[in-house]
Scaffold this motif. Sequence first.
Motif, PDB file in Angstrom:
ATOM      1  N   GLU A 108       1.672  -2.664   1.139  1.00 12.51           N
ATOM      2  CA  GLU A 108       1.638  -1.842  -0.111  1.00 12.51           C
ATOM      3  C   GLU A 108       1.235  -0.571  -0.097  1.00 12.51           C
ATOM      4  OE1 GLU A 108       0.728  -4.828  -3.467  1.00 12.51           O
ATOM      5  OE2 GLU A 108       0.929  -6.184  -1.828  1.00 12.51           O
ATOM      6  N   VAL A 109       1.859   0.377  -0.733  1.00 15.24           N
ATOM      7  CA  VAL A 109       0.964   1.536  -0.701  1.00 15.24           C
ATOM      8  C   VAL A 109       0.617   2.114  -2.007  1.00 15.24           C
ATOM      9  CG1 VAL A 109       1.757   4.252  -0.311  1.00 15.24           C
ATOM     10  CG2 VAL A 109       2.837   2.342   1.035  1.00 15.24           C
ATOM     11  N   VAL A 110      -0.643   2.513  -1.812  1.00 16.85           N
ATOM     12  CA  VAL A 110      -1.482   3.070  -3.170  1.00 16.85           C
ATOM     13  C   VAL A 110      -0.997   4.272  -3.472  1.00 16.85           C
ATOM     14  CG1 VAL A 110      -3.670   3.156  -3.904  1.00 16.85           C
ATOM     15  CG2 VAL A 110      -3.614   1.711  -1.708  1.00 16.85           C
ATOM     16  N   PRO A 111      -0.639   4.603  -4.846  1.00 22.05           N
ATOM     17  CA  PRO A 111      -0.238   5.777  -4.991  1.00 22.05           C
ATOM     18  C   PRO A 111      -1.309   6.731  -5.187  1.00 22.05           C
ATOM     19  CG  PRO A 111       0.158   4.074  -7.025  1.00 22.05           C
ATOM     20  CD  PRO A 111      -0.832   3.595  -6.025  1.00 22.05           C
ATOM     21  N   ASN A 112      -0.935   8.039  -5.230  1.00 23.93           N
ATOM     22  CA  ASN A 112      -1.854   9.152  -5.066  1.00 23.93           C
ATOM     23  C   ASN A 112      -2.406   9.512  -6.288  1.00 23.93           C
ATOM     24  OD1 ASN A 112      -1.810   9.705  -2.269  1.00 23.93           O
ATOM     25  ND2 ASN A 112      -0.097  11.224  -2.556  1.00 23.93           N
ATOM     26  N   ASP A 113      -3.516  10.086  -6.532  1.00 28.89           N
ATOM     27  CA  ASP A 113      -3.878  10.778  -7.975  1.00 28.89           C
ATOM     28  C   ASP A 113      -3.208  11.963  -8.418  1.00 28.89           C
ATOM     29  OD1 ASP A 113      -5.363  12.440  -6.596  1.00 28.89           O
ATOM     30  OD2 ASP A 113      -7.390  11.504  -6.901  1.00 28.89           O
ATOM     31  N   GLU A 114      -3.618  12.638  -9.089  1.00 24.75           N
ATOM     32  CA  GLU A 114      -3.064  14.106  -9.540  1.00 24.75           C
ATOM     33  C   GLU A 114      -3.528  15.080  -8.598  1.00 24.75           C
ATOM     34  OE1 GLU A 114      -5.583  12.481 -11.035  1.00 24.75           O
ATOM     35  OE2 GLU A 114      -7.160  13.655 -11.705  1.00 24.75           O
ATOM     36  N   HIS A 115      -4.344  14.953  -7.564  1.00 24.12           N
ATOM     37  CA  HIS A 115      -4.558  15.843  -6.666  1.00 24.12           C
ATOM     38  C   HIS A 115      -3.856  15.617  -5.330  1.00 24.12           C
ATOM     39  CE1 HIS A 115      -7.968  17.178  -9.059  1.00 24.12           C
ATOM     40  NE2 HIS A 115      -8.602  15.927  -8.990  1.00 24.12           N
ATOM     41  N   GLY A 116      -3.021  14.470  -5.125  1.00 21.87           N
ATOM     42  CA  GLY A 116      -2.548  14.335  -4.212  1.00 21.87           C
ATOM     43  C   GLY A 116      -3.049  13.401  -3.191  1.00 21.87           C
ATOM     44  N   GLN A 117      -4.193  12.762  -3.607  1.00 19.83           N
ATOM     45  CA  GLN A 117      -5.221  11.952  -2.457  1.00 19.83           C
ATOM     46  C   GLN A 117      -5.057  10.670  -2.858  1.00 19.83           C
ATOM     47  OE1 GLN A 117      -8.918  13.979  -3.031  1.00 19.83           O
ATOM     48  NE2 GLN A 117      -9.495  12.464  -4.846  1.00 19.83           N
ATOM     49  N   THR A 118      -5.210   9.588  -2.231  1.00 16.93           N
ATOM     50  CA  THR A 118      -5.244   8.188  -2.597  1.00 16.93           C
ATOM     51  C   THR A 118      -5.862   8.035  -3.848  1.00 16.93           C
ATOM     52  OG1 THR A 118      -5.121   7.568  -0.084  1.00 16.93           O
ATOM     53  CG2 THR A 118      -5.902   5.806  -1.723  1.00 16.93           C
ATOM     54  N   SER A 119      -5.299   7.421  -4.937  1.00 14.63           N
ATOM     55  CA  SER A 119      -5.997   7.134  -5.916  1.00 14.63           C
ATOM     56  C   SER A 119      -6.806   5.956  -5.797  1.00 14.63           C
ATOM     57  CB  SER A 119      -4.876   6.916  -7.154  1.00 14.63           C
ATOM     58  OG  SER A 119      -5.901   6.420  -8.254  1.00 14.63           O
ATOM     59  N   VAL A 120      -8.350   6.182  -6.192  1.00 16.06           N
ATOM     60  CA  VAL A 120      -9.221   4.962  -6.010  1.00 16.06           C
ATOM     61  C   VAL A 120      -9.223   4.142  -6.995  1.00 16.06           C
ATOM     62  CG1 VAL A 120     -11.680   4.417  -5.798  1.00 16.06           C
ATOM     63  CG2 VAL A 120     -10.942   6.483  -4.628  1.00 16.06           C
ATOM     64  N   THR A 121      -8.726   4.645  -8.282  1.00 15.91           N
ATOM     65  CA  THR A 121      -8.651   3.757  -9.548  1.00 15.91           C
ATOM     66  C   THR A 121      -7.423   2.978  -9.369  1.00 15.91           C
ATOM     67  OG1 THR A 121      -9.005   6.023 -10.873  1.00 15.91           O
ATOM     68  CG2 THR A 121      -8.202   3.929 -12.060  1.00 15.91           C
ATOM     69  N   SER A 122      -6.316   3.376  -8.886  1.00 14.17           N
ATOM     70  CA  SER A 122      -5.034   2.641  -8.428  1.00 14.17           C
ATOM     71  C   SER A 122      -5.447   1.641  -7.555  1.00 14.17           C
ATOM     72  CB  SER A 122      -3.760   3.505  -8.148  1.00 14.17           C
ATOM     73  OG  SER A 122      -3.601   4.429  -9.046  1.00 14.17           O
ATOM     74  N   LEU A 123      -6.073   1.980  -6.586  1.00 13.25           N
ATOM     75  CA  LEU A 123      -6.301   0.902  -5.530  1.00 13.25           C
ATOM     76  C   LEU A 123      -7.150  -0.281  -6.250  1.00 13.25           C
ATOM     77  CD1 LEU A 123      -7.135   0.249  -2.533  1.00 13.25           C
ATOM     78  CD2 LEU A 123      -8.988   1.442  -2.726  1.00 13.25           C
ATOM     79  N   GLU A 124      -8.039  -0.043  -6.862  1.00 14.90           N
ATOM     80  CA  GLU A 124      -9.064  -0.909  -7.428  1.00 14.90           C
ATOM     81  C   GLU A 124      -8.222  -1.925  -8.317  1.00 14.90           C
ATOM     82  OE1 GLU A 124     -12.930   0.318  -8.622  1.00 14.90           O
ATOM     83  OE2 GLU A 124     -13.256  -1.907  -8.625  1.00 14.90           O
ATOM     84  N   LYS A 125      -7.095  -1.357  -9.037  1.00 11.93           N
ATOM     85  CA  LYS A 125      -6.264  -2.232  -9.712  1.00 11.93           C
ATOM     86  C   LYS A 125      -5.313  -3.142  -8.830  1.00 11.93           C
ATOM     87  CE  LYS A 125      -5.549   0.627 -13.957  1.00 11.93           C
ATOM     88  NZ  LYS A 125      -5.061   2.218 -13.951  1.00 11.93           N
ATOM     89  N   MET A 126      -5.218  -2.580  -7.944  1.00 12.98           N
ATOM     90  CA  MET A 126      -4.097  -3.475  -6.855  1.00 12.98           C
ATOM     91  C   MET A 126      -5.025  -4.503  -6.014  1.00 12.98           C
ATOM     92  SD  MET A 126      -2.185  -0.142  -5.070  1.00 12.98           S
ATOM     93  CE  MET A 126      -0.922  -1.123  -4.278  1.00 12.98           C
TER      94      MET A 126
END
Length: 391
Positions: free
Chosen positions: A127-145
């Motif tokens: 599974e691929v963690v989405p990027n945040d608005e800067h284009g880096q791996t979103s830590v918030t999305s990661l935590e949700k996953m």
Amino acid sequence: MNIKKFRENTAGTKNVIHFNNAGASLMPKVVSESVITYLREESLYGGYETADKNRESIEQTYSVIGRFINAQPDEIALLENATAAWNLALFSIDFKDGDRILTSKSEYASNYLSYLRLQEKVDIKIEVVPNDEHGQTSVTSLEKMMDRNVKLISITHIPTNSGLVNPIEKIGDVAQKYDCFYLVDACQSVGQYPVDVQKVGCDMLSATGRKYLRGPRGTGFLYIKRDQIENLLPPFIDLHAAEWTSEKEYEIRNDARRFENWEMNYAGIIGLKKAVQYASDIGINRIWKRVTKLAEKLRWELAKLSAITVHDIGEIKGGIVTFTVDSVSAQEVKNYLSKNRINVSTSSKSSTLLDMKDRNLSELVRASVHYYNTENEIDQFIDALKNMANQ
Ligand SMILES: Cc1ncc(COP(=O)(O)O)c(C=O)c1O
């Protein structure tokens, strides 16, 4: 920084403007000479005999690398490249059906291919963690996953195809909270960015010698956290990694060298040690500061040229600068620059497929700077691109 001295210590700076440090940096003379000297000694006195004589010096490589990334010598395995190191780490995890691997958008092709290969053996989910608005791996999305089935978080720190620096320290906090394995591909970052494995909180980290460390080709290493060594069994072992004790038994080493083979490129290892020492003497924080300053100038100057689009992403950007030139292919740009003794490389869609697809990119020119490059070289680079446009 005494740039003049660093350039005098780097023979190649007299021949080329080397903006291919993300491919392979120019080695300092002390590195290339140490490799040549070692090889000469082997040819004169024998390979095994030379290794015996240089055992202490070879041994120091572990502590020199350890100090550089804030690890212990017994947490380091010396390998021939980052791919070997990374794959050994991945395939040493005891995956079970239903386990999840969370990875980044900018994952390197070889890594993703290995997830696919693994998936042919075990029913894992990639599974691929989405990027945040800067284009880096979103830590918030990661935590949700995150949930109990996540066996591994596997992140590329600095991808091959953009300026991006992923927030591996913050991702490490999440990995620790959920108690899963955490593997970092630091292939493009060790040597340019101050990688500290204690701050990153990773279990495994892979790196290569030839890129920002300025070591010889065919060298790399794997860091394995002390507490995890017992939990990670290499996919194959030899008589260096383990001792054959009876017909049905063996005893495996209890340090990271369980990931090594007996046969090694000792000349390369000596060169790698010299390269890490050289970087340590300069200081990685100073290197990072200079690299980011030069890369920022390069991006700024490129952005002024109307036919050029800079494609870098990320809140923090490192020494890799990527761009396209209107109506000129990346390969043509590379060839033109090469004729003008300027080295760059190109990045294709398939080397970071997910990210390139997302950004609708098919290829990029990659100019990657190091601390020994100069502002003047950047000016010459820009002039060359202007001349190319005027042709
Ligand atoms: C992000 C990343 N990971 C891994 C690798 C593979 O490294 P090596 O060629 O040392 O195996 C590369 C090489 O360019 C890379 O850019």
